[in-house]
Design an enzyme around this catalytic site. Structure first.
Site, PDB file in Angstrom:
ATOM      1  N   GLY A 157       0.866  -1.179   0.000  1.00  0.00           N
ATOM      2  CA  GLY A 157       0.000   0.000   0.000  1.00  0.00           C
ATOM      3  C   GLY A 157       0.901   1.227   0.000  1.00  0.00           C
ATOM      4  O   GLY A 157       1.784   1.349   0.877  1.00  0.00           O
ATOM      5  N   ALA A 158       0.702   2.115  -0.969  1.00  0.00           N
ATOM      6  CA  ALA A 158       1.677   3.197  -1.199  1.00  0.00           C
ATOM      7  C   ALA A 158       1.996   4.033   0.056  1.00  0.00           C
ATOM      8  O   ALA A 158       3.170   4.185   0.403  1.00  0.00           O
ATOM      9  CB  ALA A 158       1.205   4.070  -2.356  1.00  0.00           C
ATOM     10  N   GLN A 214      -5.712  -8.799  -3.452  1.00  0.00           N
ATOM     11  CA  GLN A 214      -5.745  -7.859  -2.318  1.00  0.00           C
ATOM     12  C   GLN A 214      -7.195  -7.557  -1.913  1.00  0.00           C
ATOM     13  O   GLN A 214      -7.473  -7.240  -0.764  1.00  0.00           O
ATOM     14  CB  GLN A 214      -5.039  -6.548  -2.688  1.00  0.00           C
ATOM     15  N   ASP A 231      -1.077   5.032  -6.396  1.00  0.00           N
ATOM     16  CA  ASP A 231       0.335   4.796  -6.054  1.00  0.00           C
ATOM     17  C   ASP A 231       1.229   5.953  -6.460  1.00  0.00           C
ATOM     18  O   ASP A 231       2.312   6.151  -5.904  1.00  0.00           O
ATOM     19  CB  ASP A 231       0.841   3.510  -6.718  1.00  0.00           C
TER      20      ASP A 231
END
Ligand code: MRU
Length: 345
Positions: free
Chosen positions: A60-61, A201, A242
């Site tokens: 997760g960014a 995810q 992202d």
């Protein structure tokens, strides 16, 4: 309201935490094992954190920014001399290429502190990680609150990949808006989420987080989204990001671009929820983004050995992200508010 956001950030009532750290050690919830096992990894070496980032044990960014700072701190603690430390810094920055926070935040902190001794740097990176963790709490709450203004009590929402507290400290981003609305405002959103091939995810992590917060939801395969839209079953699509370019082009989990195209074809709003740290000041458009390609095994893993053998003659291409043109995005939801086109970040 804004005052409360700044002074007392609320957090979802979670019994799980993606990452926590103390001086010289980190604790990571191994997301590869979810939802079957809630297994925590105790890490004290930068190499272990880098491996956790590469294998998506942590992901997760925005959260990768914190994982990167933690790895930087551990690298300064564990290195005997600066050359060794520099080699770790390089590996941290390149562990995953698309999520902007990992390289940008680690590089910024390194540039600020690299003239100090390793001991001093270790303390400075530890403090930077604590600050960034607090910052994520505030930002995710503000995103969650701004997001509500675009939705209604019974909105039918579709989200993609995983963007909850497992992906950004606090509430998360896109999923954070859904969780916050359900918990804090008692909104009965009808929630759909994609499976998110190939690493699932959605099916594994979003389902885990929705279940933890007792929010009913429905999983669909990625390719079912356009059909649901054609049947009037979706009012809005919200995903995370992202990396975002100055013109609004957005890199996010593979499949996001298809969702944006399908939303456009059905006149359904398509929103991106992301903290301001996701904006890449160096990119005028998405053309310069580096897209991460991952191993073929991630695509082939669900198949039996026989099926895999039958596929021997076929190559596999596994881009982990795609780029949605800014012109397909109805609005960005950030901690600063809701931004509509024309985008000039
Ligand atoms: O490969 P992943 O699982 O790290 O990809 C995650 C995503 O694409 C998310 O949508 C994005 O990082 C935003 S997380 C708040």
């Amino acid at each position: 309201l804004q005052k409360n956001v700044l002074l007392f950030p609320m957090t979802p009532n979670s019994s799980y935490q993606a990452i926590s750290f103390a001086y010289g050690k980190a604790r990571i919830l191994d997301q590869r094992e979810l939802p079957l096992k809630e297994k925590y990894l105790e890490l004290s070496h930068p190499r272990e954190v880098i491996a956790a980032i590469k294998s998506l044990a942590i992901r997760g960014a925005p959260l990768l920014g914190l994982a990167g700072l933690t790895a930087l701190h551990l690298a300064a603690v564990q290195s005997n001399e600066k050359n060794e430390f520099h080699a770790y810094v390089k590996d941290i920055i390149h562990a995953r290429p698309t999520a902007v926070q990992l390289s940008l935040i680690v590089r910024a902190q390194y540039d600020r502190c690299c003239n100090f001794s390793l001991k001093e740097q270790a303390s400075l990176y530890y403090e930077a990680a604590l600050d960034y963790e607090k910052q994520m709490l505030h930002e995710s709450e503000a995103i969650a609150i701004h997001g509500q203004t675009l939705l209604k009590q019974h909105s039918k929402l579709l989200t993609h990949c995983n963007t909850g507290p497992l992906a950004m400290g606090g509430w998360g981003t896109a999923l954070g808006i859904i969780i916050y609305g359900a918990l804090m405002l008692r909104r009965n959103y009808e929630v759909f989420y994609t499976e998110t091939r190939p690493l699932q995810q959605g099916l594994r992590l979003t389902s885990f987080e929705l279940h933890k917060h007792q929010i009913p939801a429905t999983c669909i395969v990625d390719s079912a989204a356009a059909y649901l839209m054609s049947k009037g079953m979706i009012d809005a699509v919200i995903t995370g990001a992202d990396r975002i370019a100055q013109n609004g082009d957005t890199a996010n989990k593979i499949g996001t671009y298809s969702l944006a195209l399908a939303s456009h074809a059905h006149s359904i709003p398509f929103y991106i929820a992301a903290p301001w740290s996701t904006f890449d000041p160096a990119s005028i458009s998405g053309e310069t983004f580096t897209i991460e390609y991952r191993d073929a095994i991630e695509v082939l893993r669900p198949y039996s050995l026989e099926q895999e053998k039958a596929r021997n003659n076929s190559k596999v291409l596994n881009p982990a992200f795609d780029i949605t043109p800014g012109k397909l995005i109805t609005a960005f939801i950030t901690e600063r508010g809701v931004d509509r086109p024309p985008f000039h970040f």
